[in-house]
Design a protein around this motif. Structure first.
Motif, PDB file in Angstrom:
ATOM      1  N   ASP A  91       0.971  -1.336  -0.341  1.00 44.39           N
ATOM      2  CA  ASP A  91       0.068  -0.205   0.018  1.00 44.39           C
ATOM      3  C   ASP A  91       0.792   1.598  -0.103  1.00 44.39           C
ATOM      4  OD1 ASP A  91      -2.032  -1.350  -0.225  1.00 44.39           O
ATOM      5  OD2 ASP A  91      -2.665  -1.169   2.082  1.00 44.39           O
ATOM      6  N   GLU A  92       2.381   1.177   0.840  1.00 45.12           N
ATOM      7  CA  GLU A  92       3.051   2.513   0.627  1.00 45.12           C
ATOM      8  C   GLU A  92       3.789   2.555  -0.381  1.00 45.12           C
ATOM      9  OE1 GLU A  92       5.819   1.907   3.566  1.00 45.12           O
ATOM     10  OE2 GLU A  92       3.928   1.817   5.508  1.00 45.12           O
ATOM     11  N   ALA A  93       3.947   2.049  -1.032  1.00 49.14           N
ATOM     12  CA  ALA A  93       4.403   1.745  -2.504  1.00 49.14           C
ATOM     13  C   ALA A  93       3.478   1.962  -3.560  1.00 49.14           C
ATOM     14  CB  ALA A  93       5.277   0.275  -2.507  1.00 49.14           C
ATOM     15  N   LEU A  94       1.986   1.708  -3.654  1.00 53.59           N
ATOM     16  CA  LEU A  94       1.476   2.430  -4.111  1.00 53.59           C
ATOM     17  C   LEU A  94       1.329   3.569  -4.144  1.00 53.59           C
ATOM     18  CD1 LEU A  94      -1.032  -0.375  -4.336  1.00 53.59           C
ATOM     19  CD2 LEU A  94      -0.185  -0.203  -6.285  1.00 53.59           C
ATOM     20  N   ALA A  95       0.976   4.027  -3.272  1.00 56.30           N
ATOM     21  CA  ALA A  95       0.629   5.613  -2.599  1.00 56.30           C
ATOM     22  C   ALA A  95       1.913   6.086  -3.389  1.00 56.30           C
ATOM     23  CB  ALA A  95       1.111   5.470  -1.279  1.00 56.30           C
ATOM     24  N   ALA A  96       3.498   6.130  -3.269  1.00 55.27           N
ATOM     25  CA  ALA A  96       4.014   6.946  -2.984  1.00 55.27           C
ATOM     26  C   ALA A  96       5.096   6.637  -5.029  1.00 55.27           C
ATOM     27  CB  ALA A  96       5.575   6.047  -2.680  1.00 55.27           C
ATOM     28  N   ALA A  97       4.679   5.149  -5.726  1.00 56.87           N
ATOM     29  CA  ALA A  97       4.310   5.380  -7.572  1.00 56.87           C
ATOM     30  C   ALA A  97       3.361   6.725  -7.894  1.00 56.87           C
ATOM     31  CB  ALA A  97       4.592   3.924  -7.385  1.00 56.87           C
ATOM     32  N   ALA A  98       2.417   6.344  -7.322  1.00 57.82           N
ATOM     33  CA  ALA A  98       0.866   7.018  -7.679  1.00 57.82           C
ATOM     34  C   ALA A  98       1.318   8.837  -7.313  1.00 57.82           C
ATOM     35  CB  ALA A  98      -0.690   6.989  -6.814  1.00 57.82           C
ATOM     36  N   ALA A  99       1.956   8.559  -6.548  1.00 58.03           N
ATOM     37  CA  ALA A  99       2.610  10.104  -5.908  1.00 58.03           C
ATOM     38  C   ALA A  99       3.419  10.497  -7.237  1.00 58.03           C
ATOM     39  CB  ALA A  99       3.338  10.885  -4.696  1.00 58.03           C
ATOM     40  N   GLU A 100       4.606  10.274  -7.570  1.00 63.07           N
ATOM     41  CA  GLU A 100       5.674  10.039  -8.307  1.00 63.07           C
ATOM     42  C   GLU A 100       5.502  10.375  -9.924  1.00 63.07           C
ATOM     43  OE1 GLU A 100      10.348   8.723  -7.779  1.00 63.07           O
ATOM     44  OE2 GLU A 100       8.859   7.370  -8.930  1.00 63.07           O
ATOM     45  N   ALA A 102       1.887  11.253 -10.606  1.00 57.51           N
ATOM     46  CA  ALA A 102       1.641  12.463 -11.115  1.00 57.51           C
ATOM     47  C   ALA A 102       2.133  13.472 -10.942  1.00 57.51           C
ATOM     48  CB  ALA A 102       0.801  12.384  -9.428  1.00 57.51           C
ATOM     49  N   GLN A 103       3.530  13.253  -9.865  1.00 53.84           N
ATOM     50  CA  GLN A 103       4.454  14.612 -10.406  1.00 53.84           C
ATOM     51  C   GLN A 103       4.968  14.758 -11.638  1.00 53.84           C
ATOM     52  OE1 GLN A 103       5.317  17.202  -8.489  1.00 53.84           O
ATOM     53  NE2 GLN A 103       6.698  17.345 -10.198  1.00 53.84           N
ATOM     54  N   ALA A 104       5.668  13.670 -12.759  1.00 50.89           N
ATOM     55  CA  ALA A 104       5.421  13.474 -14.051  1.00 50.89           C
ATOM     56  C   ALA A 104       4.523  14.313 -14.800  1.00 50.89           C
ATOM     57  CB  ALA A 104       6.069  11.846 -13.870  1.00 50.89           C
ATOM     58  N   GLU A 105       3.732  13.643 -14.464  1.00 47.95           N
ATOM     59  CA  GLU A 105       2.558  14.307 -15.401  1.00 47.95           C
ATOM     60  C   GLU A 105       2.272  15.588 -15.415  1.00 47.95           C
ATOM     61  OE1 GLU A 105      -2.801  14.164 -15.261  1.00 47.95           O
ATOM     62  OE2 GLU A 105      -1.555  12.770 -14.503  1.00 47.95           O
ATOM     63  N   ALA A 106       2.535  16.491 -14.380  1.00 43.96           N
ATOM     64  CA  ALA A 106       2.832  17.144 -14.138  1.00 43.96           C
ATOM     65  C   ALA A 106       3.956  18.357 -14.505  1.00 43.96           C
ATOM     66  CB  ALA A 106       2.306  17.849 -12.515  1.00 43.96           C
ATOM     67  N   GLU A 107       4.951  17.081 -14.947  1.00 45.86           N
ATOM     68  CA  GLU A 107       5.809  18.282 -15.046  1.00 45.86           C
ATOM     69  C   GLU A 107       5.645  17.847 -17.266  1.00 45.86           C
ATOM     70  OE1 GLU A 107       9.431  16.370 -14.065  1.00 45.86           O
ATOM     71  OE2 GLU A 107       9.240  16.887 -12.062  1.00 45.86           O
ATOM     72  N   ALA A 108       5.158  16.872 -17.925  1.00 47.10           N
ATOM     73  CA  ALA A 108       5.081  16.669 -19.285  1.00 47.10           C
ATOM     74  C   ALA A 108       3.647  17.313 -19.812  1.00 47.10           C
ATOM     75  CB  ALA A 108       4.741  15.169 -19.104  1.00 47.10           C
ATOM     76  N   ALA A 122      -2.719   8.253 -17.854  1.00 50.62           N
ATOM     77  CA  ALA A 122      -3.009   7.290 -17.483  1.00 50.62           C
ATOM     78  C   ALA A 122      -2.111   5.684 -16.327  1.00 50.62           C
ATOM     79  CB  ALA A 122      -3.518   6.382 -18.730  1.00 50.62           C
ATOM     80  N   HIS A 123      -0.864   5.853 -17.009  1.00 47.50           N
ATOM     81  CA  HIS A 123      -0.017   5.272 -15.382  1.00 47.50           C
ATOM     82  C   HIS A 123      -0.920   5.729 -14.435  1.00 47.50           C
ATOM     83  CE1 HIS A 123       3.073   5.013 -18.811  1.00 47.50           C
ATOM     84  NE2 HIS A 123       2.406   4.390 -18.517  1.00 47.50           N
ATOM     85  N   THR A 124      -0.752   6.607 -13.713  1.00 48.16           N
ATOM     86  CA  THR A 124      -0.873   7.780 -12.146  1.00 48.16           C
ATOM     87  C   THR A 124      -2.499   6.275 -12.411  1.00 48.16           C
ATOM     88  OG1 THR A 124      -0.379   9.704 -12.208  1.00 48.16           O
ATOM     89  CG2 THR A 124      -1.626   9.227 -11.099  1.00 48.16           C
ATOM     90  N   ALA A 125      -3.617   6.485 -13.444  1.00 52.03           N
ATOM     91  CA  ALA A 125      -4.663   5.905 -12.992  1.00 52.03           C
ATOM     92  C   ALA A 125      -4.429   4.188 -12.541  1.00 52.03           C
ATOM     93  CB  ALA A 125      -5.736   6.109 -13.696  1.00 52.03           C
ATOM     94  N   ASP A 179       6.120   0.014 -17.225  1.00 52.83           N
ATOM     95  CA  ASP A 179       6.966   1.110 -16.592  1.00 52.83           C
ATOM     96  C   ASP A 179       6.128   2.032 -15.295  1.00 52.83           C
ATOM     97  OD1 ASP A 179       8.056   3.912 -16.305  1.00 52.83           O
ATOM     98  OD2 ASP A 179       6.821   5.458 -17.728  1.00 52.83           O
ATOM     99  N   ILE A 180       4.687   1.018 -15.174  1.00 51.55           N
ATOM    100  CA  ILE A 180       4.332   1.269 -13.869  1.00 51.55           C
ATOM    101  C   ILE A 180       4.982   0.003 -13.016  1.00 51.55           C
ATOM    102  CG2 ILE A 180       2.724   2.667 -14.783  1.00 51.55           C
ATOM    103  CD1 ILE A 180       0.507  -0.017 -14.594  1.00 51.55           C
ATOM    104  N   GLU A 181       5.307  -0.898 -13.494  1.00 50.17           N
ATOM    105  CA  GLU A 181       5.855  -2.030 -12.905  1.00 50.17           C
ATOM    106  C   GLU A 181       7.209  -1.111 -12.151  1.00 50.17           C
ATOM    107  OE1 GLU A 181       8.003  -6.316 -13.902  1.00 50.17           O
ATOM    108  OE2 GLU A 181       6.289  -5.890 -14.356  1.00 50.17           O
ATOM    109  N   ALA A 182       7.961  -0.864 -12.517  1.00 53.14           N
ATOM    110  CA  ALA A 182       9.402  -0.200 -12.724  1.00 53.14           C
ATOM    111  C   ALA A 182       8.531   0.943 -11.562  1.00 53.14           C
ATOM    112  CB  ALA A 182      10.151   0.126 -13.164  1.00 53.14           C
ATOM    113  N   ARG A 183       8.223   1.432 -11.503  1.00 46.81           N
ATOM    114  CA  ARG A 183       7.832   1.960 -11.096  1.00 46.81           C
ATOM    115  C   ARG A 183       7.426   1.869  -8.869  1.00 46.81           C
ATOM    116  NH1 ARG A 183       7.491   7.953 -11.667  1.00 46.81           N
ATOM    117  NH2 ARG A 183       7.582   8.266 -13.949  1.00 46.81           N
ATOM    118  N   ILE A 184       6.468   1.522  -8.933  1.00 45.11           N
ATOM    119  CA  ILE A 184       6.214   0.423  -7.717  1.00 45.11           C
ATOM    120  C   ILE A 184       7.428  -0.138  -7.025  1.00 45.11           C
ATOM    121  CG2 ILE A 184       4.662  -1.064  -6.780  1.00 45.11           C
ATOM    122  CD1 ILE A 184       2.928  -0.313  -9.726  1.00 45.11           C
ATOM    123  N   VAL A 185       7.365  -1.382  -8.114  1.00 46.10           N
ATOM    124  CA  VAL A 185       8.898  -1.883  -7.863  1.00 46.10           C
ATOM    125  C   VAL A 185       9.921  -2.025  -6.551  1.00 46.10           C
ATOM    126  CG1 VAL A 185      10.446  -4.070  -8.478  1.00 46.10           C
ATOM    127  CG2 VAL A 185       8.032  -4.285  -9.114  1.00 46.10           C
TER     128      VAL A 185
END
Length: 631
Positions: A91-100, A102-108, A122-125, A179-185
């Motif tokens: 749960d902690e990793a999913l929350a941290a990866a989603a936040a990260e 979302a930040q990448a989305e804002a920059e893009a 879409a990745h955040t979702a 991509d999202i797998e790498a973020r979470i792991v």
């Protein structure tokens, strides 16, 4: 790093790239993902590799090889008393990866615009999808495995199913899943993702097995002159972002990295799909000159965007743009498109963890209609299949999805989804010149059933008092031999044809267009394909309805003369192809085009057809380049 004859690197538009600033402090330690390249004792021989050009342009510079960087994972099994802690870690990793993410989305969104930020949205979702958490948690609790391995099992399963699909557009989405797998792991393993660009000592060409969409969204054209990947294709999000940044890119090169590790410099040709390692001096000089010429050519072409696409003898040709994102309509306007000939709606579904609502679809369609400022837009209904949407919409993986439940077949089998899309589309039709395109129509019964649903939905909206376009034009994609052979009958029941040449070639020749082992058999120049196209154009002309080409052939200069000679007067293509095709059309004479088309239809092999079309193309390009008056 030595850059070549004159130590100059070149970017995609033919200008010398801005040199990297000299370091003012001790440079960081090299990332182990960037393969070390020993200086060769003598000049290495030139090596040429062919792939798929996914973003046009020529880039020349030093080589950096990006290796896979594996994560150090904990043991697979965990003790029974550690299961609750593993779920908490998940749960902690999913929350941290989603936040990260979302930040990448804002920059893009700030750098690239909303349509490309939607990729990361879409990745955040997907990271926040309750089903992902439930599946991973279930594995932890049932099999007592670590959170890392649970996430990998779930997402590798999705990625593997996507890669097995015959549709290259969807198979390419496996990169998004990984991509999202790498973020979470990465979060679980306590490693912060790092951009490979941090270790580039100079503007470089990046060669990798693949780049994730997140990597692509962060590309800095001042540091990455171009990139090539062993995997991927034209439909990948990485390729889409590369084109937006105007970074030359080649995908699907195959076994490249083992040869590239010792290369000192390379040339990347995003138009021809070539990667040349350690080019010989004559090759390097030739490509440097070509880069300069390309830059000059596009400056001239940009000045011609307002000119009509008219042949030397006065025949007008409608040039349209193909888009996937709403904001791509701006590129269509930039290059003088008459409208959008193909708006693919699949991305609205691919980016969502649930089917988009009627309101979400309406807003997207309405924005596209308004952005075209009165120009027409052809909106294609959902062109996916149950197998391709299994992570979101249910359904099993089919053994042969190309011949299974896809496109219009899928929409008719899932009327709740089809009616929702049609309601949104009809509501948007009140805002401008909207036309509906039905994909992969095979039988007249399918067409009639689809039109019946469309009529029912229109009646519902009228009863609700909602405005919509009356007499909405409805067309079909001609993509299978069945509809091509029955084109005379279909022409009596539709308002226009749009020939999808990519699938038409695949189904006519029984060749999987994503299978490299039979790639030599996949040819638009095959006489069987040409005869089917001619039959469709003839049926449309006899009935007096428009017939356009929206597949790859529509934007390929080699086939422009042939298609004009058959009588095609509407061509739809990616926006960046419009200027070259317009210029060629302005150098064509219809009497000559008809002769070429007639001769091509008499030939026996694809090789003979290609030779004929190439011989006819050269003088027409020359006539167009001279600026001969055209209308």
């Amino acid at each position: 790093m030595t850059l070549g004859i004159d130590d100059t690197s070149w970017n995609g538009d033919g200008r010398p790239a801005t040199p990297a600033a000299a370091p003012t402090s001790t440079p960081p330690s090299p990332d182990p993902a960037l393969a070390a390249r020993p200086e060769p004792a003598e000049t290495a021989p030139e090596q040429v590799f062919r792939g798929i050009g996914v973003s046009p342009g020529i880039a020349i510079g030093p080589v950096v090889v990006l290796d896979h960087q594996g994560l150090r994972l904990p043991p697979r099994k965990v003790a029974a008393e550690a299961v609750a802690a593993e779920v908490a870690r998940l749960d902690e990793a999913l929350a941290a990866a989603a936040a990260e993410c979302a930040q990448a989305e804002a920059e893009a969104r700030q750098r690239l615009g909303p349509q490309y930020a939607e990729i990361l949205a879409a990745h955040t979702a997907m990271i926040g999808d309750p089903q992902l958490r439930a599946d991973a948690r279930g594995r932890i609790e049932q099999h007592r495995i670590s959170a890392e391995h649970a996430v990998i099992e779930v997402l590798e399963g999705h990625a593997g199913r996507l890669e097995s699909l015959a549709d290259s557009h969807l198979a390419a989405r496996a990169a998004d899943v990984r991509d999202i797998e790498a973020r979470i792991v990465g979060k679980l393993a306590g490693r912060r993702p790092k951009s490979f660009q941090d270790d580039l000592a100079a503007p470089s060409l990046v060669l990798a097995h693949d780049l994730t969409p997140s990597d692509a969204a962060q590309l800095d054209p001042r540091r990455v002159l171009g990139f090539a990947t062993e995997a991927g294709g034209r439909a990948s999000h990485t390729a889409i972002v590369a084109a937006a940044l105007e970074i030359p890119a080649v995908a699907g090169v195959g076994s490249l990295l083992d040869h590239a590790r010792s290369a000192r410099r390379a040339i990347l040709d995003g138009e021809e799909g070539l990667v040349i390692l350690d080019p010989a001096p004559p090759t390097l000089e030739r490509y440097q000159a070509a880069a300069e010429q390309r830059s000059a050519r596009y400056r001239t072409l940009s000045e011609e965007a307002g000119l009509p696409a008219v042949t030397l003898d006065g025949a007008e040709v409608g040039l349209w743009g193909n888009i996937e994102f709403v904001d791509e309509a701006a590129a269509c306007l930039k290059w003088g498109a008459a409208g959008v000939g193909l708006y693919r709606t699949e991305f609205l579904y691919l980016r969502s963890i649930a089917p988009p609502t009627e309101e979400e679809q309406f807003e997207a369609y309405a924005e596209a209609v308004r952005s075209l400022q009165g120009r027409p837009i052809v909106i294609r209904t959902l062109d996916l299949g149950a197998d391709k949407l299994s992570p979101h919409l249910g359904g099993g993986v089919e053994a042969n999805p190309a011949l299974g439940l896809r496109s219009l077949r899928f929409s008719l089998r899932r009327p709740e989804l089809f009616r929702t899309q049609l309601r949104a589309l009809l509501r948007a039709s009140a805002l401008g010149d909207v036309r509906v395109l039905l994909p992969l129509v095979t039988t007249l019964d399918e067409l009639r059933r689809a039109r019946a649903v469309l009529g029912e939905v229109a009646a519902e909206l009228r009863a609700e008092g909602r405005p919509l376009r009356e007499a909405l034009p409805v067309g079909i994609m001609v993509e299978v031999p069945a509809s091509a052979l029955m084109a005379d009958r279909f022409a009596k029941e539709v308002d226009f044809f749009s020939i999808g040449t990519n699938d038409l070639i695949q189904y006519t020749l029984a060749v999987d267009r994503t299978n490299e082992t039979v790639a030599d058999l996949y040819s638009a120049a095959d006489p069987a394909v040409l005869r089917l196209i001619a039959r469709v154009v003839e049926a449309a002309a006899a009935r007096g309805i428009p017939c356009g080409v929206c597949g790859s052939m529509g934007g390929e200069l080699l086939y422009t003369t042939f298609l004009l000679g058959l009588g095609v007067r509407e061509l739809s293509m990616p926006p960046h192809q419009l200027p070259e095709v317009r210029r060629l059309i302005r150098g064509v004479r219809l009497d000559r085009a008809r002769e070429v088309a007639a001769e091509a239809l008499r030939l026996d092999t694809a090789g003979e057809v290609v030779a004929l079309l190439e011989s006819a193309l050269l003088p027409m390009i020359s006539d167009a380049a001279t600026g001969a008056p055209a209308g």
